[in-house]
Design a protein around this motif. Structure first.
Motif, PDB file in Angstrom:
ATOM      1  N   VAL A 327      12.864  35.179   7.356  1.00 39.96           N
ATOM      2  CA  VAL A 327      13.675  34.029   7.756  1.00 39.96           C
ATOM      3  C   VAL A 327      13.288  32.836   6.904  1.00 39.96           C
ATOM      4  CG1 VAL A 327      13.985  34.794  10.140  1.00 39.96           C
ATOM      5  CG2 VAL A 327      12.032  33.350   9.560  1.00 39.96           C
ATOM      6  N   PRO A 328      14.203  31.901   6.682  1.00 38.74           N
ATOM      7  CA  PRO A 328      13.849  30.683   5.932  1.00 38.74           C
ATOM      8  C   PRO A 328      12.813  29.859   6.689  1.00 38.74           C
ATOM      9  CG  PRO A 328      16.233  30.953   6.108  1.00 38.74           C
ATOM     10  CD  PRO A 328      15.623  31.925   7.058  1.00 38.74           C
ATOM     11  N   TRP A 329      11.997  29.155   5.955  1.00 38.98           N
ATOM     12  CA  TRP A 329      10.988  28.255   6.525  1.00 38.98           C
ATOM     13  C   TRP A 329      11.117  26.912   5.838  1.00 38.98           C
ATOM     14  CZ3 TRP A 329       8.898  29.681  10.852  1.00 38.98           C
ATOM     15  CH2 TRP A 329       7.782  29.022  11.363  1.00 38.98           C
ATOM     16  N   THR A 330      10.404  25.914   6.305  1.00 39.22           N
ATOM     17  CA  THR A 330      10.481  24.578   5.720  1.00 39.22           C
ATOM     18  C   THR A 330       9.088  24.030   5.484  1.00 39.22           C
ATOM     19  OG1 THR A 330      10.485  23.393   7.828  1.00 39.22           O
ATOM     20  CG2 THR A 330      12.618  24.126   6.988  1.00 39.22           C
ATOM     21  N   HIS A 331       9.000  23.105   4.550  1.00 36.83           N
ATOM     22  CA  HIS A 331       7.731  22.417   4.333  1.00 36.83           C
ATOM     23  C   HIS A 331       7.310  21.635   5.566  1.00 36.83           C
ATOM     24  CE1 HIS A 331       7.160  22.308  -0.333  1.00 36.83           C
ATOM     25  NE2 HIS A 331       7.027  23.513   0.193  1.00 36.83           N
ATOM     26  N   ARG A 332       8.285  21.094   6.267  1.00 36.41           N
ATOM     27  CA  ARG A 332       7.957  20.313   7.457  1.00 36.41           C
ATOM     28  C   ARG A 332       7.270  21.180   8.508  1.00 36.41           C
ATOM     29  NH1 ARG A 332       9.861  15.505   8.613  1.00 36.41           N
ATOM     30  NH2 ARG A 332      11.417  15.736   6.967  1.00 36.41           N
ATOM     31  N   ARG A 333       7.663  22.442   8.602  1.00 35.78           N
ATOM     32  CA  ARG A 333       7.033  23.333   9.570  1.00 35.78           C
ATOM     33  C   ARG A 333       5.665  23.787   9.112  1.00 35.78           C
ATOM     34  NH1 ARG A 333       7.331  22.433  13.255  1.00 35.78           N
ATOM     35  NH2 ARG A 333       7.429  24.323  14.476  1.00 35.78           N
ATOM     36  N   LEU A 334       5.394  23.678   7.811  1.00 39.65           N
ATOM     37  CA  LEU A 334       4.060  24.002   7.312  1.00 39.65           C
ATOM     38  C   LEU A 334       3.062  22.890   7.609  1.00 39.65           C
ATOM     39  CD1 LEU A 334       4.913  25.470   3.794  1.00 39.65           C
ATOM     40  CD2 LEU A 334       3.967  26.729   5.711  1.00 39.65           C
ATOM     41  N   ALA A 335       3.580  21.688   7.864  1.00 45.60           N
ATOM     42  CA  ALA A 335       2.703  20.537   8.074  1.00 45.60           C
ATOM     43  C   ALA A 335       2.082  20.586   9.459  1.00 45.60           C
ATOM     44  CB  ALA A 335       3.491  19.230   7.892  1.00 45.60           C
ATOM     45  N   ARG A 336       0.821  20.274   9.553  1.00 47.42           N
ATOM     46  CA  ARG A 336       0.128  20.293  10.837  1.00 47.42           C
ATOM     47  C   ARG A 336       0.735  19.320  11.813  1.00 47.42           C
ATOM     48  NH1 ARG A 336      -4.746  20.231   8.111  1.00 47.42           N
ATOM     49  NH2 ARG A 336      -4.925  18.016   8.539  1.00 47.42           N
ATOM     50  N   ARG A 337       1.251  18.212  11.341  1.00 50.32           N
ATOM     51  CA  ARG A 337       1.743  17.181  12.243  1.00 50.32           C
ATOM     52  C   ARG A 337       2.952  17.637  13.037  1.00 50.32           C
ATOM     53  NH1 ARG A 337       6.035  14.190  10.606  1.00 50.32           N
ATOM     54  NH2 ARG A 337       6.958  14.711   8.611  1.00 50.32           N
ATOM     55  N   SER A 338       3.611  18.734  12.581  1.00 50.05           N
ATOM     56  CA  SER A 338       4.766  19.236  13.309  1.00 50.05           C
ATOM     57  C   SER A 338       4.385  20.314  14.305  1.00 50.05           C
ATOM     58  CB  SER A 338       5.805  19.773  12.322  1.00 50.05           C
ATOM     59  OG  SER A 338       5.278  20.867  11.596  1.00 50.05           O
ATOM     60  N   GLY A 339       3.100  20.523  14.522  1.00 43.19           N
ATOM     61  CA  GLY A 339       2.679  21.425  15.572  1.00 43.19           C
ATOM     62  C   GLY A 339       2.187  22.766  15.084  1.00 43.19           C
ATOM     63  N   TYR A 340       2.290  23.021  13.769  1.00 44.43           N
ATOM     64  CA  TYR A 340       1.829  24.300  13.253  1.00 44.43           C
ATOM     65  C   TYR A 340       0.376  24.146  12.868  1.00 44.43           C
ATOM     66  CZ  TYR A 340       1.456  28.241  10.066  1.00 44.43           C
ATOM     67  OH  TYR A 340       1.076  29.364   9.425  1.00 44.43           O
ATOM     68  N   GLY A 341      -0.526  24.491  13.753  1.00 43.56           N
ATOM     69  CA  GLY A 341      -1.943  24.216  13.561  1.00 43.56           C
ATOM     70  C   GLY A 341      -2.551  24.937  12.394  1.00 43.56           C
ATOM     71  N   ALA A 342      -1.944  26.024  11.895  1.00 36.26           N
ATOM     72  CA  ALA A 342      -2.513  26.747  10.777  1.00 36.26           C
ATOM     73  C   ALA A 342      -1.893  26.310   9.464  1.00 36.26           C
ATOM     74  CB  ALA A 342      -2.312  28.250  10.968  1.00 36.26           C
ATOM     75  N   GLY A 343      -1.251  25.181   9.427  1.00 33.91           N
ATOM     76  CA  GLY A 343      -0.583  24.736   8.225  1.00 33.91           C
ATOM     77  C   GLY A 343      -1.436  23.787   7.418  1.00 33.91           C
ATOM     78  N   VAL A 344      -0.789  23.073   6.548  1.00 32.39           N
ATOM     79  CA  VAL A 344      -1.449  22.072   5.728  1.00 32.39           C
ATOM     80  C   VAL A 344      -0.742  20.757   5.971  1.00 32.39           C
ATOM     81  CG1 VAL A 344      -2.324  23.633   3.970  1.00 32.39           C
ATOM     82  CG2 VAL A 344       0.007  22.783   3.789  1.00 32.39           C
ATOM     83  N   ALA A 345      -1.503  19.679   5.880  1.00 31.42           N
ATOM     84  CA  ALA A 345      -0.939  18.371   6.202  1.00 31.42           C
ATOM     85  C   ALA A 345       0.015  17.879   5.122  1.00 31.42           C
ATOM     86  CB  ALA A 345      -2.068  17.358   6.406  1.00 31.42           C
ATOM     87  N   SER A 346      -0.123  18.402   3.899  1.00 30.75           N
ATOM     88  CA  SER A 346       0.655  17.872   2.777  1.00 30.75           C
ATOM     89  C   SER A 346       1.199  19.010   1.913  1.00 30.75           C
ATOM     90  CB  SER A 346      -0.219  16.944   1.932  1.00 30.75           C
ATOM     91  OG  SER A 346      -1.463  17.575   1.635  1.00 30.75           O
ATOM     92  N   PRO A 347       2.135  19.804   2.432  1.00 32.36           N
ATOM     93  CA  PRO A 347       2.663  20.921   1.649  1.00 32.36           C
ATOM     94  C   PRO A 347       3.371  20.495   0.363  1.00 32.36           C
ATOM     95  CG  PRO A 347       3.963  20.597   3.650  1.00 32.36           C
ATOM     96  CD  PRO A 347       2.743  19.748   3.776  1.00 32.36           C
ATOM     97  N   GLY A 348       4.034  19.349   0.387  1.00 32.97           N
ATOM     98  CA  GLY A 348       4.677  18.881  -0.829  1.00 32.97           C
ATOM     99  C   GLY A 348       3.671  18.561  -1.924  1.00 32.97           C
ATOM    100  N   TRP A 349       2.547  17.949  -1.546  1.00 37.59           N
ATOM    101  CA  TRP A 349       1.475  17.637  -2.499  1.00 37.59           C
ATOM    102  C   TRP A 349       0.845  18.923  -3.029  1.00 37.59           C
ATOM    103  CZ3 TRP A 349      -1.008  14.406  -5.610  1.00 37.59           C
ATOM    104  CH2 TRP A 349      -2.358  14.585  -5.877  1.00 37.59           C
ATOM    105  N   TYR A 350       0.582  19.880  -2.144  1.00 38.09           N
ATOM    106  CA  TYR A 350      -0.007  21.140  -2.584  1.00 38.09           C
ATOM    107  C   TYR A 350       0.964  21.907  -3.490  1.00 38.09           C
ATOM    108  CZ  TYR A 350      -4.309  21.174   0.170  1.00 38.09           C
ATOM    109  OH  TYR A 350      -5.552  20.914   0.650  1.00 38.09           O
ATOM    110  N   GLY A 351       2.248  21.862  -3.164  1.00 39.45           N
ATOM    111  CA  GLY A 351       3.223  22.499  -4.029  1.00 39.45           C
ATOM    112  C   GLY A 351       3.254  21.862  -5.405  1.00 39.45           C
ATOM    113  N   HIS A 352       3.085  20.550  -5.467  1.00 37.72           N
ATOM    114  CA  HIS A 352       3.042  19.860  -6.759  1.00 37.72           C
ATOM    115  C   HIS A 352       1.819  20.297  -7.556  1.00 37.72           C
ATOM    116  CE1 HIS A 352       3.088  16.615  -9.716  1.00 37.72           C
ATOM    117  NE2 HIS A 352       1.822  16.402  -9.400  1.00 37.72           N
ATOM    118  N   LEU A 353       0.659  20.364  -6.902  1.00 40.91           N
ATOM    119  CA  LEU A 353      -0.547  20.797  -7.607  1.00 40.91           C
ATOM    120  C   LEU A 353      -0.384  22.214  -8.159  1.00 40.91           C
ATOM    121  CD1 LEU A 353      -3.459  19.517  -5.326  1.00 40.91           C
ATOM    122  CD2 LEU A 353      -2.593  18.499  -7.436  1.00 40.91           C
TER     123      LEU A 353
END
Length: 882
Positions: A327-353
């Protein structure tokens, strides 16, 4: 696992378990890859992803084993298709209860995704080795878990993404929970769970685990992203790509020796299954294997263990039938602030790196500058240069190998934002987190309902997007009408892709405004709704019919009837109408009837915009209104403050409903062309509705004059009569005089004022323009006894606090000035008659003074005021005077 890390290269013991092959000194790659290689990672870590890619290139394994549900093995080929664009997620759900589901998200910078794509592109077999979803979902259901994720000190789940993100909902819950991975979260385990990254960071003298991880992994030379000249993979020619994995594997081994399973009481079972899958893969593919898993598991996979002991741990596990898909996923759902505790706080930054080929800081600042310029911020190339210099200077002062997100944010705030925080929220939303929505190929397994939704989205050109966006629909256009029906049907099925909002433009009934936002959890909602039908239309029809039969309140059925009209469900409407008639006949509560009436009348009034025959609805609405008229006056007697406030709402709702019925009948009259919208109820009915309006005015008059009814309701009834022009000359003054007479209790009189002049519907302006009413209020207030003043003050303060500041100021000036004998009528008496209950009418001489300027602005030919002669009967279009 929260912590990621690296694992040692390993050999294979006689019992089939992977064992360390020696990590003290570098050895030749041929020796290091003699057996399965354990690559411990941190999930969603770009540094780990780069290191995995370098290790796979060096080892060239014959098969790749990845932590994940084994049911997904059949879905591996889809990862190589052109239509697959991360972020995506593996979704597993119980077949007969789709609400019990789990997600395994994968971003472009996830080590598992990098390993999966590496293998698919080279034709290397891939196997998932974690505990099957069939066991993990059943296990959580058996232990009564509701999908609540427990987070560690740094905000991440104790097993990071490795446990899977499970979601289970009870009946009636609103969405798939983003909680622990199905197999990884204990339901009744210890309260303290070890965060490996936090423990290692603390041992290194860091108080921020994220900063430590970035410094030693994400920004390091070998597999990281610190090189200004290039992000690199392996730290230069001749570098051992496996050496970084050995370092953190040793640290993880020390942690597990100290803490055991670290409070993750299901890990032994999961790791036993991983070891069994590793043995099976060795028998199938030989020893040339690479295992990509959370670094927390590496010591357990390298530990000697017998197959018999591992099978014993798995004995007796519960099991359910499951289905797995992408299923499709989003960067926002990867962010910890949206409730996904196993995510990363800055997926856009990590994707850039991960994506930046070189000079990551310079490229990041360029992205930020482009975003700010697009939002009309004055940002130039000089700002970019100075921001890069400042970020690098801050990194040097703080002892960091590369400027991280904290340094770049501080530099952007100082250089591009002039010290303001305003641009930072925009940068965080658009870049740090990002607005990326993944895609899956069309041939991905899905329930029939999902495929019908996809077809509808393509045919209506309504593509899902991660970014929240507003869509204006014109229901007179076939495409927009189809979009409206689709969105309404999905909402009825519990799939809230779009939410209706108030339009900022036209308020016509042929327009709708929707706020669209696609969330990954909606895929679970679609699977759940699949029990109702294979298409959106059939599923929504079946769901509406079921809801109508099961509804217990009249208001529920009327709201459902309205939703059926909006969604275009003609086959469901007869069932809903039968349920509506039955409930209306049996319900004698006036509050319930009044609560149900507005939705029913809206259906009568607006249903015709979608070409729906509302004759049956009109008949039920008229009968319901008659019953409200009969029962409302007795229901208003003997109420306390809360009951009076609730009934006031019903009074307003009924008044609006009667007005809509009247308008519907007016539009339906033959020859009526005054409205810009389609007609109301075909076939007449205007006389009956006109009679309703007359009877409603009589009900309001009876309520306004009965002193046993609370003042709040009497005042509101008087105001509604005044607005409709039903009070006659000085009628409002008479009713207010009665209500504010000395014999009336002060609290009741204050309630009358709140009902008459309170709220944001122009009550303040009414007092401004009618000094007689204002004088009555002022005179009553001066007569309130001191003992009662403190009781009525909160009521009056609440009433006047809702007025605009300008209205309050004007009222204060009028009160300060006091009664005046100066007439506002001009000396020659050239004014129109005043409206009943209001001050002087239109002063035609004063109005004529502005006509030349107004005509000039509107481009109307100049003409004298006297051209519109009253004797000639010619109306003055600009003033409305005859």
């Amino acid at each position: 696992m929260t912590g990621g890390g690296t694992g040692p290269a390993t050999g294979v013991a006689a019992d089939g378990a992977a064992v360390p092959a020696g990590t003290a000194t570098p050895v030749a790659a041929a020796e290091r890859t003699a057996g399965p290689v354990l690559l411990g990672v941190r999930h969603h870590g770009p540094g780990s992803a780069r290191a995995v890619l370098a290790a796979l290139d060096q080892c060239a394994p014959g098969a790749v084993l990845i932590e994940g549900p084994p049911e997904a093995d059949e879905l591996v080929p889809l990862a190589g298709q052109e239509g697959m664009r991360p972020p995506v997620a593996l979704l597993a759900h119980v077949l007969d209860d789709p609400g019990r589901a789990a997600f395994w998200p994968l971003a472009e910078f996830s080590p598992e995704w990098v390993a999966l794509r590496w293998a698919v592109e080279r034709g290397v077999p891939v196997r998932f080795i974690d505990l099957p979803a069939a066991h993990s979902l059943a296990w959580r259901a058996e232990s009564g878990e509701r999908g609540e994720r427990r987070e560690s000190a740094n905000g991440e789940d104790g097993e990071d993404r490795g446990e899977g993100e499970g979601g289970e909902r009870g009946s009636g819950a609103s969405g798939a929970s983003e909680a622990s991975r199905a197999a990884g979260e204990p339901g009744d385990g210890p309260d303290v769970r070890i965060d490996p990254i936090g423990a290692l960071a603390e041992a290194a003298g860091y108080d921020d685990a994220e900063r430590w991880w970035e410094d030693v992994v994400e920004h390091r030379g070998g597999g990281g992203t610190s090189h200004r000249s290039g992000s690199g993979r392996g730290g230069g020619p001749g570098a051992d790509a496996l050496a970084p994995f050995a370092a953190l594997a040793e640290a993880m081994g020390a942690l597990r020796e100290t803490y055991g399973d670290g409070g993750h009481d299901r890990d032994p079972v999961r790791e036993a299954h991983m070891r069994l899958r590793l043995r099976a893969a060795r028998r199938e593919f030989g020893d040339g294997l690479a295992v990509v898993c959370g670094a927390w598991h590496v010591p357990a996979l390298a530990r000697r263990s017998t197959a018999t002991a591992d099978r014993q741990l798995l004995k007796g596990l519960p099991k359910v039938k499951t289905a797995v898909t992408w299923v499709p996923w989003t960067h926002r759902r990867l962010a910890r602030r949206s409730g996904y505790g196993a995510g990363v706080a800055s997926p856009g930054w990590y994707g850039h790196l991960f994506d930046a080929p070189d000079r990551p800081i310079e490229r990041w600042m360029t992205k930020v500058a482009g975003l700010l310029r697009a939002e009309d911020y004055a940002v130039s190339s000089a700002h970019v240069i100075e921001a890069v210099r400042l970020a690098e200077g801050l990194a040097t002062m703080r002892g960091r190998p590369l400027a991280g997100l904290a340094e770049t944010t501080d530099a952007i705030r100082a250089v591009m934002g002039d010290g303001s925080e305003a641009p930072l929220s925009l940068i965080h939303e658009r870049l740090v987190v990002g607005e990326v929505l993944g895609e899956v190929p069309p041939d991905t397994p899905a329930v029939p309902l999902q495929r019908d939704i996809d077809r509808s989205q393509r045919s209506l050109r309504l593509k899902p997007a991660a970014l929240e966006r507003e869509v204006e629909l014109d229901l007179r256009k076939e495409t927009d009408a189809g979009r409206s029906r689709l969105l309404h049907r999905l909402r009825l099925l519990g799939i809230p892709w779009g939410e209706p909002v108030r339009s900022r433009g036209s308020t016509g009934t042929f327009r709708e405004t929707w706020l669209l936002h696609w969330e990954p959890e909606l895929s679970v909602r679609v699977a759940e709704a699949g029990i109702w039908g294979t298409t959106v239309l059939s599923a929504a029809t079946a769901k509406a019919a079921s809801d109508a039969v099961g509804a217990t309140a009249l208001a529920e059925v009327t709201a459902l009837a309205e939703r059926c009209l909006l969604a275009g469900l003609p086959d469901a409407l007869p069932v809903v109408m039968r349920a509506l008639s039955d409930r209306a006949a049996l319900d004698a509560d006036v509050g319930h009837l009044a609560q149900a009436l507005p939705a029913l009348v809206r259906s009568v009034r607006y249903g015709d915009v979608r070409g729906t025959d509302g004759a049956a609805l009109h008949e039920v609405a008229t009968g319901l209104a008659e019953r409200v008229f009969v029962g409302l006056p007795p229901a208003c007697v003997g109420l306390d403050a809360d009951g009076a406030a609730e009934l006031r709402g019903h009074l307003d709702a009924t008044h609006q409903a009667v007005a809509l019925l009247d308008q519907s009948a007016t539009d339906a009259r033959p020859g009526n062309e005054s409205g810009d919208e389609p007609g109301g109820e075909p076939g007449g009915g205007a006389g009956a509705v006109a009679g309703l309006r007359v009877r409603w005015a009589g009900v309001l008059r009876a309520i306004s004059e009965r002193d046993t009814i609370p003042g709040l309701i009497r005042g509101r009834a008087a105001r509604l009569l005044l607005d409709d022009g039903e009070l006659g000359d000085r009628g409002a003054e008479r009713l207010m005089g009665f209500a504010l007479s000395p014999g009336t209790p002060p609290a009741d009189a204050a309630g009358w004022i709140e009902g008459f002049a309170g709220g944001g519907d122009g009550g303040g302006l009414l007092l401004v323009h009618d000094e007689r009413l204002l004088g009555l209020v002022d005179g009553w207030l001066t007569r309130v006894p001191a003992a009662a003043f403190t009781d009525v003050l909160p009521l009056l303060r609440r009433t006047f606090a809702e007025y605009d500041a300008g209205v309050r100021r004007t009222l204060g000036e009028l009160i300060r000035r006091g009664p005046t004998a100066v007439s506002r009528h001009p000396a020659d008496g050239r004014t129109d008659a005043a409206a009943p209950g209001f001050g002087p009418g239109l002063d035609r001489d004063r109005a004529a003074a502005v006509l030349p300027t107004l005509r000039l602005l509107l481009g109307i030919a100049q003409a004298g005021f006297e051209d519109a002669s009253p004797a000639g009967g010619t109306a003055n279009d600009l003033t409305g005077a005859a």
